[in-house]
Write an enzyme that holds these catalytic residues in place. Structure first.
Site, PDB file in Angstrom:
ATOM      1  N   PRO A  27       0.809  -1.224   0.000  1.00 39.61           N
ATOM      2  CA  PRO A  27       0.000   0.000   0.000  1.00 39.61           C
ATOM      3  C   PRO A  27       0.836   1.265   0.000  1.00 39.61           C
ATOM      4  O   PRO A  27       1.823   1.389   0.734  1.00 39.61           O
ATOM      5  CB  PRO A  27      -0.818  -0.129   1.285  1.00 39.61           C
ATOM      6  CG  PRO A  27      -0.983  -1.607   1.445  1.00 39.61           C
ATOM      7  CD  PRO A  27       0.336  -2.190   0.990  1.00 39.61           C
ATOM      8  N   CYS A  28       0.403   2.215  -0.842  1.00 40.01           N
ATOM      9  CA  CYS A  28       1.232   3.393  -1.114  1.00 40.01           C
ATOM     10  C   CYS A  28       0.742   4.652  -0.424  1.00 40.01           C
ATOM     11  O   CYS A  28       1.341   5.722  -0.580  1.00 40.01           O
ATOM     12  CB  CYS A  28       1.271   3.654  -2.621  1.00 40.01           C
ATOM     13  SG  CYS A  28      -0.361   3.992  -3.334  1.00 40.01           S
ATOM     14  N   ASN A  29      -0.336   4.562   0.355  1.00 42.94           N
ATOM     15  CA  ASN A  29      -0.973   5.768   0.906  1.00 42.94           C
ATOM     16  C   ASN A  29       0.011   6.709   1.587  1.00 42.94           C
ATOM     17  O   ASN A  29      -0.059   7.926   1.433  1.00 42.94           O
ATOM     18  CB  ASN A  29      -2.055   5.373   1.919  1.00 42.94           C
ATOM     19  CG  ASN A  29      -3.020   4.347   1.369  1.00 42.94           C
ATOM     20  OD1 ASN A  29      -2.604   3.287   0.927  1.00 42.94           O
ATOM     21  ND2 ASN A  29      -4.306   4.649   1.396  1.00 42.94           N
ATOM     22  N   TYR A  45       3.195   7.024   1.120  1.00 45.85           N
ATOM     23  CA  TYR A  45       4.313   7.469   0.280  1.00 45.85           C
ATOM     24  C   TYR A  45       3.865   8.366  -0.862  1.00 45.85           C
ATOM     25  O   TYR A  45       4.685   8.872  -1.615  1.00 45.85           O
ATOM     26  CB  TYR A  45       5.055   6.260  -0.302  1.00 45.85           C
ATOM     27  CG  TYR A  45       5.574   5.307   0.744  1.00 45.85           C
ATOM     28  CD1 TYR A  45       6.533   5.710   1.665  1.00 45.85           C
ATOM     29  CD2 TYR A  45       5.103   3.997   0.820  1.00 45.85           C
ATOM     30  CE1 TYR A  45       7.010   4.832   2.631  1.00 45.85           C
ATOM     31  CE2 TYR A  45       5.575   3.122   1.780  1.00 45.85           C
ATOM     32  CZ  TYR A  45       6.517   3.541   2.672  1.00 45.85           C
ATOM     33  OH  TYR A  45       6.992   2.679   3.637  1.00 45.85           O
TER      34      TYR A  45
END
Length: 386
Positions: free
Chosen positions: A103-105, A107
């Protein structure tokens, strides 16, 4: 030619963009066969989408959607609907290859950018756990471009160190690269860091595929959405009910303009202006028909749904799926907002296919045009963090 059969597992699989890209790549490379063994995602609709489009065409009704890893079939495919914190990694089947788009939230450049200090930032560690436990021959990890700068570079360095050496006696050769997927056949300007790792004992070297291979592909938004024409009965092609106010606002915007474009604001009645201190460039932004689209996202309030270059409406989920290079027969499970999230969070199919094609050709000993990575691994790893 003797085929190499790769059993693949996935964490944070999403609806199947990475999986479908890998499948298409394996089908195109002589001497490579791919078998999806297990996958995991926390969202039930997403798991349903993965099962329907990835597992069932391969395994038929033997594919499983389960809630506990112990129920996974020993042969055939399964996807686990379970929070990764509760996942029994030891109980998952053996694999030769591993993919994870953690999950990239935290970054993302849009938002608070918490990096390792956020809720989602540390989730990459579960991928490291799979590497340490299953020791696959290769892995592919994907995240947003903002990963490299999170926590003043500390996050990226730490992640690379852990992926390079999941345990003291296990080492992977890494090739990180910042890909712009519109260079690889995707009709969307979507920049993502992808890290490919090859286990040290494998006599294989991965190289970044050259965009020259894809230079003749038309990646314009107009072509993506109109060739071939989308039938009104296409799955996930529900049109949103646009308010008159939204349509009036859009009527003042030219292709490529957003709600804060000076020319449009000068012509637009004051009551249609958006009063906010935060002017996000994608707010009510129209596509530019002759260029790739801007980045498809999976969430957001008014003005964030992406907008047609000439029609006064937002795009449908099916149109966004085309911009993510999903085929029209790839059906997403769930209500409209759930599908929006799945489409926006997915890895573009054609982008994944390009990377996996290069990876599989590397293992098959097939040469291909390549370029140098634009991320200097040694430089990142030598970075001194105060």
């Amino acid at each position: 030619m003797t085929s190499q059969i790769f059993r693949m597992g996935e964490l944070f699989s999403g609806p199947g963009g990475m999986a479908l890209g890998a499948k298409l790549a394996a089908e195109s490379v002589d001497g490579i066969a791919l078998r999806h063994v297990w996958a995991n995602d926390y969202d039930l609709d997403t798991c349903g989408t993965y099962k329907k489009n990835i597992l069932e065409p391969i395994y038929g009704m033997n594919s499983k959607l389960v809630t506990a890893s112990a129920d996974l079939p020993k042969s055939g495919g399964g996807i686990v609907h379970q929070n990764v914190h509760d996942l029994d990694i030891d109980g998952l089947g053996d694999i030769d290859g591993f993919a994870f788009g953690f999950p990239c939230n935290d970054y993302s450049l849009v938002g608070e950018w918490k990096g390792l200090k956020g809720t989602y930032g540390p989730l990459y560690s579960y991928g490291v756990g799979v590497l340490a436990t299953k020791k696959p021959k290769w892995f592919v990890a994907e995240n947003v471009s903002g990963l490299s700068g999170a926590n003043e570079g500390k996050a990226f360095k730490q992640i690379l160190e852990h992926l390079q050496n999941p345990t003291d006696d296990l080492h992977y050769r890494l090739v990180p690269h910042l890909y712009s997927f519109d260079d690889y056949g995707v009709p969307q300007r979507r920049r993502r860091i992808v890290i490919v790792g090859i286990r040290e004992d494998q006599n294989v070297n991965f190289r970044v595929p050259s965009p020259e291979l894809y230079k003749d592909i038309d990646v314009s938004a107009k072509t993506a959405l109109t060739v071939p024409p989308l039938p009104v009965t296409a799955p996930n092609h529900e049109f949103a009910r646009q308010s008159q106010r939204v349509m009036d606002r859009l009527s003042y915007l030219r292709p490529g303009e957003n709600a804060f474009s000076p020319r449009a604001l000068a012509l637009m009645p004051k009551d249609l202006h958006i009063n906010t201190k935060t002017t996000i460039s994608s707010t009510y932004k129209r596509l530019e028909p002759e260029k790739p689209s801007y980045t498809v996202t999976g969430a957001g309030g008014g003005g964030s749904h992406m907008y047609h270059w000439v029609l006064d409406r937002s795009l449908t989920n099916r149109e966004k799926a085309r911009l993510q290079s999903f085929p029209d027969n790839f059906t997403f499970i769930g209500k409209k907002e759930s599908v929006r999230k799945q489409v926006g969070m997915a890895v573009p199919v054609k982008g994944a296919e390009a990377i996996f094609t290069a990876l599989f050709k590397s293992f098959a000993g097939i040469d291909y045009p390549c370029i140098d990575s634009n991320i200097e691994l040694d430089k990142v790893l030598s970075l001194r963090i105060k």
